[in-house]
Design a protein around this motif. Sequence first.
Motif, PDB file in Angstrom:
ATOM      1  N   LEU A   1       7.942  -0.567   0.274  1.00 31.05           N
ATOM      2  CA  LEU A   1       7.405  -1.877  -0.066  1.00 31.05           C
ATOM      3  C   LEU A   1       8.531  -2.910  -0.155  1.00 31.05           C
TER       4      LEU A   1
ATOM      5  N   LYS B   1       4.685   2.332   0.418  1.00 31.09           N
ATOM      6  CA  LYS B   1       3.448   1.707   0.865  1.00 31.09           C
ATOM      7  C   LYS B   1       2.315   2.730   0.777  1.00 31.09           C
TER       8      LYS B   1
ATOM      9  N   ASP C   1       1.573  -0.727   9.733  1.00 27.64           N
ATOM     10  CA  ASP C   1       1.703  -1.992   9.023  1.00 27.64           C
ATOM     11  C   ASP C   1       0.586  -2.978   9.367  1.00 27.64           C
TER      12      ASP C   1
ATOM     13  N   GLU D   1      -4.144  -3.773   3.396  1.00 26.44           N
ATOM     14  CA  GLU D   1      -3.874  -2.975   2.200  1.00 26.44           C
ATOM     15  C   GLU D   1      -5.152  -2.359   1.645  1.00 26.44           C
TER      16      GLU D   1
END
Length: 304
Positions: A100, A136, A190, A194
Amino acid sequence: MLRSLQGKIFAAPLAVLAAAVLWLTPAAAENIPFSEGLLWQLEKDGAPASYLLGTMHSTDPRLRELPRQIDEALEQSRVAVFEIVAGQDGAAEMGQAMQLAPGRNLQDIVGAELFERAAAAVADFGVTPEGLQRMKPWALGLFLARPRIEVIRQAQGEPAFDFWLQDEARRRGKALQGLESYAEQIEIFDSLGEAEQVAMVADLLDDHEHIVAQFNTMFRAYLKGDTATLMAVANDYSGVDDVEATRRLAERMIDDRNRTMAERMVPLLEQGRAFVAVGALHLPGEAGILSLLQRRGYRVTRLY
């Protein structure tokens, strides 16, 4: 321990998470094209034959006992082609990408309850809560998607089968080529929102007690070349809260990559004598690589 694991486990993360996604994604096991077999011969327009092998990302040493047909296909080939060619620079790039940004932590993203469950699930791997905070959500998924023995064996230096096969190809003097880059794999992860990453982590945690049984079922099916059973395991919808998000994730990790890898294989196949090895679940189905190549005019023959 966390940093040493990064260099080993995260070398081919899509191979790990793609399998996990398929465990949680519906698929009709019946009437699947190319649903039996691991090694296929590809021929077109008089060029020398090439070969396509379905692999499994596992450290189990039984996978290194190559059947005669696979051994001969590798020996006869001029180039060995893989989803991604392992290398220290790429592993370091992936390890950095899983972290992160400064000032952020995982608990703020997934919530306290999910973070606590995740910390308990990965504690045996030597991942501390402090180390977990820097990861992450998709990086956490790499741990949750695999049985403990697989993570531990890789951390101890045991290679996954696809990477062992790369070393074996080098030993035999074959040129190596990758179908994807580390940067492309990082971009796939990526690009996930989220919320999608958190949903994936939640589903993996909810199903975590079944991971070993699911993995073992898939492993036994793989040894038999039974990709129909591999797809049947993928038919289990239990534990999936957001079906549409899971479908989108599978599309990115499986179908989109199938099209990309098939496209990039073609110049190598046109030259002939290419030995291509990709995850076995990329091969079967209407959207699988074998069907895509067949529609391009390749004659596809099962060898093993």
